[in-house]
Design an enzyme around this catalytic site. Sequence first.
Site, PDB file in Angstrom:
ATOM      1  N   LEU A 131      40.241  47.028  41.562  1.00  0.00           N
ATOM      2  CA  LEU A 131      41.627  47.376  41.874  1.00  0.00           C
ATOM      3  C   LEU A 131      41.754  48.804  42.404  1.00  0.00           C
ATOM      4  O   LEU A 131      42.848  49.371  42.387  1.00  0.00           O
ATOM      5  CB  LEU A 131      42.502  47.209  40.631  1.00  0.00           C
ATOM      6  N   SER A 132      40.677  49.384  42.902  1.00  0.00           N
ATOM      7  CA  SER A 132      40.751  50.767  43.387  1.00  0.00           C
ATOM      8  C   SER A 132      41.631  50.904  44.628  1.00  0.00           C
ATOM      9  O   SER A 132      42.104  51.999  44.940  1.00  0.00           O
ATOM     10  CB  SER A 132      39.354  51.303  43.694  1.00  0.00           C
ATOM     11  N   MET A 133      41.867  49.786  45.344  1.00  0.00           N
ATOM     12  CA  MET A 133      42.728  49.816  46.532  1.00  0.00           C
ATOM     13  C   MET A 133      44.042  49.070  46.312  1.00  0.00           C
ATOM     14  O   MET A 133      44.752  48.742  47.260  1.00  0.00           O
ATOM     15  CB  MET A 133      41.989  49.238  47.731  1.00  0.00           C
ATOM     16  N   ASN A 238      44.957  53.164  44.944  1.00  0.00           N
ATOM     17  CA  ASN A 238      45.265  53.241  43.511  1.00  0.00           C
ATOM     18  C   ASN A 238      44.708  54.584  43.005  1.00  0.00           C
ATOM     19  O   ASN A 238      43.680  54.644  42.340  1.00  0.00           O
ATOM     20  CB  ASN A 238      44.637  52.064  42.773  1.00  0.00           C
TER      21      ASN A 238
END
Length: 276
Positions: A131-133, A238
Amino acid sequence: MMAPRSAAAAAFLSLLTAGGASAFAPASLSSPAAFAVRSAAAGPAVRLRAKGPGGDGDDRPVDPNPMGLSDWATGSDDSGTAASNRSFLDDVRDWAKSDEGQSDIQTYFGALAIALVLRVLVVEPRYIPSLSMFPTFEVGDQLAVEKVTKRIRPFERKEVVVFNPPQAFKDIVGSSRKSKEALIKRIVAVGGDTVEVKGGKLYVNGEMQDEPYTNEDAFYEFGPVEVPYGNVLVLGDNRNHSLDGHIWGFLPVENVIGRACFIYWPPWHLGSNQLY
């Protein structure tokens, strides 16, 4: 009073009345090459045999399909291999030698070569594992990454790129499998830019950037620093849950694999919104 029956007629009637139904070939009973008939009750196999005029001579099987591919007498096909002894490899070899097989092989390898060239030089699929993006990408999203334009035009701010991690990233995560996996982030500054993160906002060359694609304001301070030429600074959308350039530094442009151009799976995420 019934007329006397001939010997042939008597034999015919005896076949009908002996042991139930029988199988036979329609032929003239007075022909010199009379057919001997095996009753179906005598066994599961039914094979026609021809005899000479005197009932003796060559007792050979009669091929009911004389122009077919199989030799009725030997149970073999045209290749000389007994049908009962044929293996799967024999069938494959025969298929590969046939015109149809040659055409199929050429079609398959031609399509494979084109697919490999497209994947290596033009476009390739990528899968989002984290979920880093987020919210631009969610876990499980699949996107196409094109590799052509990186050779003909420079990278720009706000573009999403896929890249091989630099050495500084590998030094942080160690020798785990993650250190070898390609990453995806957004370019926020290019060579020559002065970049800073303060008050949760991103500033490039002194101007606050409008970033509607981020999940939340940054909880950290960064810079100001100048991006060296030949490098870019990449951050995750994120911001507070991304191991990105504000931790490991600048990304050499030669590490970039390509630009993310559109999401193709799942269908409800289809499109290129917020990718550039």
